[in-house]
Write a protein that holds these residues in place. Structure first.
Motif, PDB file in Angstrom:
ATOM      1  N   ASN A 135     -14.969  -4.690  11.095  1.00  0.00           N
ATOM      2  CA  ASN A 135     -13.979  -5.337  11.967  1.00  0.00           C
ATOM      3  C   ASN A 135     -13.113  -6.380  11.269  1.00  0.00           C
ATOM      4  O   ASN A 135     -12.127  -6.859  11.830  1.00  0.00           O
ATOM      5  N   VAL A 136     -13.485  -6.780  10.033  1.00  0.00           N
ATOM      6  CA  VAL A 136     -12.810  -7.920   9.431  1.00  0.00           C
ATOM      7  C   VAL A 136     -11.332  -7.652   9.174  1.00  0.00           C
ATOM      8  O   VAL A 136     -10.489  -8.536   9.386  1.00  0.00           O
ATOM      9  N   ALA A 137     -10.971  -6.459   8.741  1.00  0.00           N
ATOM     10  CA  ALA A 137      -9.563  -6.201   8.422  1.00  0.00           C
ATOM     11  C   ALA A 137      -8.683  -6.352   9.654  1.00  0.00           C
ATOM     12  O   ALA A 137      -7.616  -6.982   9.595  1.00  0.00           O
ATOM     13  N   GLY A 138      -9.105  -5.792  10.763  1.00  0.00           N
ATOM     14  CA  GLY A 138      -8.309  -5.887  11.978  1.00  0.00           C
ATOM     15  C   GLY A 138      -8.154  -7.309  12.468  1.00  0.00           C
ATOM     16  O   GLY A 138      -7.066  -7.722  12.902  1.00  0.00           O
ATOM     17  N   SER A 195      -8.551  -5.201   0.748  1.00  0.00           N
ATOM     18  CA  SER A 195      -7.663  -4.075   1.014  1.00  0.00           C
ATOM     19  C   SER A 195      -6.528  -4.419   1.965  1.00  0.00           C
ATOM     20  O   SER A 195      -5.589  -3.647   2.137  1.00  0.00           O
ATOM     21  N   ILE A 196      -6.594  -5.604   2.577  1.00  0.00           N
ATOM     22  CA  ILE A 196      -5.565  -6.005   3.538  1.00  0.00           C
ATOM     23  C   ILE A 196      -4.290  -6.374   2.781  1.00  0.00           C
ATOM     24  O   ILE A 196      -4.323  -7.175   1.846  1.00  0.00           O
ATOM     25  N   PRO A 197      -3.148  -5.827   3.162  1.00  0.00           N
ATOM     26  CA  PRO A 197      -1.896  -6.140   2.455  1.00  0.00           C
ATOM     27  C   PRO A 197      -1.565  -7.622   2.504  1.00  0.00           C
ATOM     28  O   PRO A 197      -1.850  -8.291   3.495  1.00  0.00           O
ATOM     29  N   LEU A 245      -5.054 -12.394  13.203  1.00  0.00           N
ATOM     30  CA  LEU A 245      -5.096 -13.849  13.273  1.00  0.00           C
ATOM     31  C   LEU A 245      -4.554 -14.552  12.028  1.00  0.00           C
ATOM     32  O   LEU A 245      -4.235 -15.732  12.082  1.00  0.00           O
ATOM     33  N   ASP A 246      -4.490 -13.845  10.899  1.00  0.00           N
ATOM     34  CA  ASP A 246      -3.938 -14.360   9.652  1.00  0.00           C
ATOM     35  C   ASP A 246      -4.584 -15.676   9.193  1.00  0.00           C
ATOM     36  O   ASP A 246      -3.881 -16.657   8.905  1.00  0.00           O
ATOM     37  N   PRO A 247      -5.914 -15.723   9.095  1.00  0.00           N
ATOM     38  CA  PRO A 247      -6.552 -16.924   8.547  1.00  0.00           C
ATOM     39  C   PRO A 247      -6.349 -16.996   7.045  1.00  0.00           C
ATOM     40  O   PRO A 247      -5.991 -16.008   6.390  1.00  0.00           O
ATOM     41  N   ASP A 248      -6.609 -18.173   6.481  1.00  0.00           N
ATOM     42  CA  ASP A 248      -6.504 -18.342   5.036  1.00  0.00           C
ATOM     43  C   ASP A 248      -7.758 -17.837   4.316  1.00  0.00           C
ATOM     44  O   ASP A 248      -7.733 -17.648   3.097  1.00  0.00           O
TER      45      ASP A 248
END
Length: 207
Positions: A165-168, A205-207, A173-176
């Protein structure tokens, strides 16, 4: 903090899992000193594990409602770089930690953060904010809807994150940074090396 999202694997207690986190590409590993957790380690164990870390990997101590002088003493003896204070610590406690030369993470439940006044938030001098579920280490997710557009400082998402679930959640939410513990375990308090690798890979893997 670099352009890449900061990744912390928390609650580590064995050389195998520390090495796996480092090899996978995590930025930090966390050692729990708070009482009552199945992941709690002694200062001696944490020192042995911290000595395995290469330069550039943060050794984070997780403390909860412990006297700040005791916290600083343990952190110095272990060789920690970062203190994560996850309880009712005061602004002066954070100042003491920073004065002692430690990077600081203020950790609290997302709901408690959202209930704070701007004045109270501003009174804390910390390097990073960590927002968690109501019960740390429980594996429960923070409700993403409550956080959208509400955090105006560098922050880390924690609580119920998994390799699946982490990628979604990060894209939404775009945390640092992100912090995981129960989400990379095969049983409560028992880390899974393959899950650690999968978690880091998912975040990277997240852009």
């Amino acid at each position: 903090m670099s352009d890449q999202r900061w990744i912390k694997i928390c609650g580590l207690s064995t050389p195998e899992t520390v090495d796996a986190a480092v090899e996978a590409g995590a930025d930090a590993v966390g050692f729990v000193f708070a009482a009552g957790s199945p992941r709690t380690v002694t200062a001696d164990t944490a020192k042995e594990l911290a000595e395995r870390l290469p330069d550039g990997i943060d050794a984070v101590g997780v403390f909860r409602d412990q006297p700040i002088d005791e916290v600083v003493g343990i952190a110095s003896a272990v060789g920690l770089t970062t203190l994560q204070l996850h309880g009712r610590e005061s602004a002066s406690d954070f100042a003491r930690a920073r004065d002692a030369g430690f990077f600081t993470i203020r950790a609290l439940a997302a709901a408690d953060y959202l209930a704070e006044t701007p004045e109270r938030r501003a009174s804390f001098d910390h390097d990073l904010l960590l927002l968690d579920a109501a019960v740390p280490g429980s594996g429960h997710l923070v409700d993403p809807a409550t956080l959208t557009g509400t955090v105006d400082e560098a922050w880390i998402l924690a609580g119920g994150l998994t390799p699946e679930n982490v990628a979604g959640l990060v894209q939404r939410l775009d945390p640092d940074g992100v912090d995981v513990s129960s989400g990379v375990e095969s049983a409560r308090g028992v880390k899974d090396v393959r899950a650690i690798r999968a978690f880091v890979e998912a975040v990277r893997s997240i852009p």
